[in-house]
Enzyme design. Structure first.
Site, PDB file in Angstrom:
ATOM      1  N   GLY A   1      38.272  45.134  46.413  1.00 48.86           N
ATOM      2  CA  GLY A   1      39.083  44.165  45.661  1.00 48.86           C
ATOM      3  C   GLY A   1      39.652  44.742  44.385  1.00 48.86           C
ATOM      4  O   GLY A   1      39.553  44.128  43.324  1.00 48.86           O
ATOM      5  N   SER A   2      40.289  45.930  44.494  1.00 50.06           N
ATOM      6  CA  SER A   2      40.729  46.605  43.259  1.00 50.06           C
ATOM      7  C   SER A   2      42.245  46.594  43.089  1.00 50.06           C
ATOM      8  O   SER A   2      42.795  47.416  42.376  1.00 50.06           O
ATOM      9  CB  SER A   2      40.187  48.032  43.202  1.00 50.06           C
ATOM     10  OG  SER A   2      40.260  48.676  44.445  1.00 50.06           O
ATOM     11  N   THR A   3      42.920  45.642  43.734  1.00 46.47           N
ATOM     12  CA  THR A   3      44.378  45.571  43.573  1.00 46.47           C
ATOM     13  C   THR A   3      44.772  44.793  42.321  1.00 46.47           C
ATOM     14  O   THR A   3      45.932  44.760  41.948  1.00 46.47           O
ATOM     15  CB  THR A   3      45.019  44.901  44.799  1.00 46.47           C
ATOM     16  OG1 THR A   3      44.380  43.642  45.016  1.00 46.47           O
ATOM     17  CG2 THR A   3      44.862  45.767  46.043  1.00 46.47           C
ATOM     18  N   ARG A   4      43.826  44.135  41.687  1.00 44.24           N
ATOM     19  CA  ARG A   4      44.140  43.401  40.441  1.00 44.24           C
ATOM     20  C   ARG A   4      42.833  43.108  39.698  1.00 44.24           C
ATOM     21  O   ARG A   4      41.739  43.422  40.203  1.00 44.24           O
ATOM     22  CB  ARG A   4      44.866  42.096  40.769  1.00 44.24           C
ATOM     23  CG  ARG A   4      44.021  41.120  41.562  1.00 44.24           C
ATOM     24  CD  ARG A   4      44.720  39.782  41.773  1.00 44.24           C
ATOM     25  NE  ARG A   4      43.744  38.801  42.181  1.00 44.24           N
ATOM     26  CZ  ARG A   4      43.890  37.994  43.230  1.00 44.24           C
ATOM     27  NH1 ARG A   4      44.981  38.051  43.955  1.00 44.24           N
ATOM     28  NH2 ARG A   4      42.949  37.116  43.539  1.00 44.24           N
TER      29      ARG A   4
ATOM     30  N   SER B   1      27.879  37.444  38.479  1.00 48.58           N
ATOM     31  CA  SER B   1      28.537  36.554  37.513  1.00 48.58           C
ATOM     32  C   SER B   1      27.471  35.832  36.701  1.00 48.58           C
ATOM     33  O   SER B   1      26.368  35.580  37.191  1.00 48.58           O
ATOM     34  CB  SER B   1      29.367  35.502  38.256  1.00 48.58           C
ATOM     35  OG  SER B   1      29.741  34.472  37.346  1.00 48.58           O
TER      36      SER B   1
ATOM     37  N   TYR C   1      29.560  29.594  45.310  1.00 47.65           N
ATOM     38  CA  TYR C   1      29.830  30.845  44.587  1.00 47.65           C
ATOM     39  C   TYR C   1      28.601  31.314  43.801  1.00 47.65           C
ATOM     40  O   TYR C   1      28.207  32.473  43.878  1.00 47.65           O
ATOM     41  CB  TYR C   1      31.020  30.607  43.663  1.00 47.65           C
ATOM     42  CG  TYR C   1      31.410  31.756  42.766  1.00 47.65           C
ATOM     43  CD1 TYR C   1      32.105  32.854  43.266  1.00 47.65           C
ATOM     44  CD2 TYR C   1      31.111  31.736  41.391  1.00 47.65           C
ATOM     45  CE1 TYR C   1      32.496  33.899  42.433  1.00 47.65           C
ATOM     46  CE2 TYR C   1      31.499  32.776  40.557  1.00 47.65           C
ATOM     47  CZ  TYR C   1      32.186  33.853  41.075  1.00 47.65           C
ATOM     48  OH  TYR C   1      32.564  34.885  40.245  1.00 47.65           O
ATOM     49  N   SER C   2      27.981  30.400  43.047  1.00 47.86           N
ATOM     50  CA  SER C   2      26.844  30.831  42.220  1.00 47.86           C
ATOM     51  C   SER C   2      25.654  31.232  43.086  1.00 47.86           C
ATOM     52  O   SER C   2      24.878  32.118  42.707  1.00 47.86           O
ATOM     53  CB  SER C   2      26.454  29.756  41.206  1.00 47.86           C
ATOM     54  OG  SER C   2      26.095  28.578  41.863  1.00 47.86           O
TER      55      SER C   2
ATOM     56  N   LYS D   1      26.266  34.805  43.923  1.00 44.85           N
ATOM     57  CA  LYS D   1      26.117  35.699  42.780  1.00 44.85           C
ATOM     58  C   LYS D   1      24.652  35.882  42.397  1.00 44.85           C
ATOM     59  O   LYS D   1      24.242  36.933  41.924  1.00 44.85           O
ATOM     60  CB  LYS D   1      26.956  35.187  41.597  1.00 44.85           C
ATOM     61  CG  LYS D   1      28.467  35.208  41.882  1.00 44.85           C
ATOM     62  CD  LYS D   1      28.936  36.624  42.205  1.00 44.85           C
ATOM     63  CE  LYS D   1      30.430  36.726  42.415  1.00 44.85           C
ATOM     64  NZ  LYS D   1      30.874  38.102  42.713  1.00 44.85           N
TER      65      LYS D   1
ATOM     66  N   ILE E   1      36.020  36.201  32.180  1.00 40.07           N
ATOM     67  CA  ILE E   1      36.942  37.327  32.020  1.00 40.07           C
ATOM     68  C   ILE E   1      38.363  36.858  32.372  1.00 40.07           C
ATOM     69  O   ILE E   1      38.550  36.134  33.354  1.00 40.07           O
ATOM     70  CB  ILE E   1      36.546  38.506  32.948  1.00 40.07           C
ATOM     71  CG1 ILE E   1      35.051  38.857  32.806  1.00 40.07           C
ATOM     72  CG2 ILE E   1      37.437  39.728  32.680  1.00 40.07           C
ATOM     73  CD1 ILE E   1      34.615  39.396  31.474  1.00 40.07           C
TER      74      ILE E   1
HETATM   75  P1  NAI Z   1      40.562  38.247  41.197  1.00 35.06           P
HETATM   76  O1  NAI Z   1      40.690  37.023  42.018  1.00 35.06           O
HETATM   77  O2  NAI Z   1      41.568  38.519  40.125  1.00 35.06           O
HETATM   78  O3  NAI Z   1      40.474  39.542  42.133  1.00 35.06           O
HETATM   79  C1  NAI Z   1      39.642  39.543  43.250  1.00 35.06           C
HETATM   80  C2  NAI Z   1      39.923  40.744  44.085  1.00 35.06           C
HETATM   81  O4  NAI Z   1      39.214  40.600  45.315  1.00 35.06           O
HETATM   82  C3  NAI Z   1      41.377  40.908  44.417  1.00 35.06           C
HETATM   83  O5  NAI Z   1      41.716  42.277  44.427  1.00 35.06           O
HETATM   84  C4  NAI Z   1      41.449  40.299  45.827  1.00 35.06           C
HETATM   85  O6  NAI Z   1      42.497  40.831  46.589  1.00 35.06           O
HETATM   86  C5  NAI Z   1      40.107  40.711  46.386  1.00 35.06           C
HETATM   87  N1  NAI Z   1      39.725  39.888  47.516  1.00 35.06           N
HETATM   88  C6  NAI Z   1      39.747  38.543  47.637  1.00 35.06           C
HETATM   89  N2  NAI Z   1      39.372  38.169  48.863  1.00 35.06           N
HETATM   90  C7  NAI Z   1      39.098  39.297  49.548  1.00 35.06           C
HETATM   91  C8  NAI Z   1      38.673  39.574  50.867  1.00 35.06           C
HETATM   92  N3  NAI Z   1      38.486  38.625  51.757  1.00 35.06           N
HETATM   93  N4  NAI Z   1      38.493  40.863  51.222  1.00 35.06           N
HETATM   94  C9  NAI Z   1      38.699  41.853  50.329  1.00 35.06           C
HETATM   95  N5  NAI Z   1      39.117  41.661  49.081  1.00 35.06           N
HETATM   96  C10 NAI Z   1      39.312  40.399  48.689  1.00 35.06           C
HETATM   97  O7  NAI Z   1      39.108  38.205  40.605  1.00 35.06           O
HETATM   98  P2  NAI Z   1      38.430  38.926  39.344  1.00 35.06           P
HETATM   99  O8  NAI Z   1      38.331  37.924  38.266  1.00 35.06           O
HETATM  100  O9  NAI Z   1      39.031  40.235  39.086  1.00 35.06           O
HETATM  101  O10 NAI Z   1      36.957  39.081  39.942  1.00 35.06           O
HETATM  102  C11 NAI Z   1      36.391  40.293  40.402  1.00 35.06           C
HETATM  103  C12 NAI Z   1      34.911  40.088  40.594  1.00 35.06           C
HETATM  104  O11 NAI Z   1      34.317  39.697  39.370  1.00 35.06           O
HETATM  105  C13 NAI Z   1      34.592  38.980  41.602  1.00 35.06           C
HETATM  106  O12 NAI Z   1      33.464  39.331  42.360  1.00 35.06           O
HETATM  107  C14 NAI Z   1      34.258  37.802  40.707  1.00 35.06           C
HETATM  108  O13 NAI Z   1      33.412  36.918  41.337  1.00 35.06           O
HETATM  109  C15 NAI Z   1      33.605  38.497  39.539  1.00 35.06           C
HETATM  110  N6  NAI Z   1      33.593  37.749  38.309  1.00 35.06           N
HETATM  111  C16 NAI Z   1      34.751  37.353  37.700  1.00 35.06           C
HETATM  112  C17 NAI Z   1      34.699  36.629  36.530  1.00 35.06           C
HETATM  113  C18 NAI Z   1      35.904  36.180  35.802  1.00 35.06           C
HETATM  114  O14 NAI Z   1      35.753  35.443  34.819  1.00 35.06           O
HETATM  115  N7  NAI Z   1      37.106  36.572  36.173  1.00 35.06           N
HETATM  116  C19 NAI Z   1      33.405  36.252  35.926  1.00 35.06           C
HETATM  117  C20 NAI Z   1      32.265  36.730  36.640  1.00 35.06           C
HETATM  118  C21 NAI Z   1      32.374  37.431  37.786  1.00 35.06           C
END
Ligand code: NAI
Length: 249
Positions: free
Chosen positions: A15-18, A145, A158-159, A162, A191
């Site tokens: 999931g590193s495209t954003r 998280s 979700y929780s 996590k 975040i």
């Molecule tokens: P985001 O939604 O911006 O990015 C998530 C990434 O996962 C994207 O690259 C997306 O394409 C990918 N993804 C989604 N579904 C997928 C699938 N079925 N297969 C493969 N890739 C998939 O989320 P963010 O905020 O960057 O979160 C990254 C991690 O950090 C997640 O695990 C999230 O739960 C965790 N996190 C985020 C927090 C926040 O406040 N943003 C807080 C705590 C944890």
């Protein structure tokens, strides 16, 4: 001068495209690692890889890696190993939410989130670990998280995933320690990413009041900690949880 040198290492970030995953891939590349950017869309992953390569001068690759289907994960990882080689660093970052109050949460809502956040992590890790065992080296970082520790209204599914990642991390750390593979968990707070940007403003305000450092986190706040955990400075750390949340928990 102390600095993190990951040259010669290959790092895969799910999931590193954003968002947080993209920042992690960029930081690992800045530290000299070759990075494998992955996501649901191959073109997007390749674009991000190109962006990272241009900025850092290290090699970056883009692959499709969809975590909601175990067979597809295997196919994608086989392709990654064939084209890039076995991975030294795995960051299990990809995660989804499907928020609903518990009484309205369907079995589908529950299963969809478990499939990506937990089963996807299990399947991908079990594939990657085989190469790490052969190398007798590996760094695995799981992204959890704060809500896995505090709970949150609307996020029973979700929780739960996590919190489960804590047990996953601690048990795997014990199993793999004698192969020189460390497994740690980073638990971000709030975040600023796509995941959080559409939350109602009043909810964001109430979260902010509970953050002693007085601001929401940036993806880079998490990326720096992940880079540290992959570095030699963290060689003696395994099975640990690092909270990155501005003091809110
Ligand atoms: P985001 O939604 O911006 O990015 C998530 C990434 O996962 C994207 O690259 C997306 O394409 C990918 N993804 C989604 N579904 C997928 C699938 N079925 N297969 C493969 N890739 C998939 O989320 P963010 O905020 O960057 O979160 C990254 C991690 O950090 C997640 O695990 C999230 O739960 C965790 N996190 C985020 C927090 C926040 O406040 N943003 C807080 C705590 C944890």
């Amino acid at each position: 001068m102390l600095c993190i040198d990951l040259s010669g290492k290959k790092a895969l970030v799910s999931g590193s495209t954003r968002g947080i995953g993209k920042a992690i891939a960029l930081y690992l590349a800045r530290a000299g690692a070759d990075v494998i950017v992955t996501g649901r869309d191959k073109n997007r992953a390749q674009d991000v890889a190109q962006e990272i390569e241009k900025e850092t001068g290290t090699k970056a690759f883009g692959f499709e890696l969809k975590l909601d289907n175990p067979e597809a994960i295997k196919e994608s990882y086989d392709e990654i190993e064939r084209e890039v080689g076995p991975v030294d660093i795995l960051v299990n970052n990809a995660g989804i939410t499907k928020d609903k109050l518990f009484l309205r949460m369907s079995l589908e809502d529950w299963e969809e989130v478990l499939r990506v956040n937990l089963t996807g992590t299990f399947v991908l890790t079990s594939l990657v670990v085989k190469g790490m065992i052969k190398k007798r080296f590996g760094r695995i970082i799981n992204i959890s998280s704060v809500v896995g520790f505090t709970g949150n209204v609307g996020q029973v599914n979700y929780s739960s995933t996590k919190a489960a990642l804590v047990g996953f991390t601690k048990s795997l750390a014990k199993e793999l320690a004698n192969r020189n593979i460390t497994v740690n968990l980073v638990a971000p707070g709030f975040i600023k990413t796509d995941m959080t940007q559409n939350l109602p403003e009043d909810l964001k305000e109430s979260y902010l009041k509970n953050i002693p450092l007085g601001r929401f986190g940036e993806p880079e706040d998490v990326a720096g900690v992940v880079a540290f955990l992959c570095s030699p400075y963290a060689d003696y750390i395994t099975g640990q949880v690092i909270h990155v949340n501005g003091g809110m928990y």
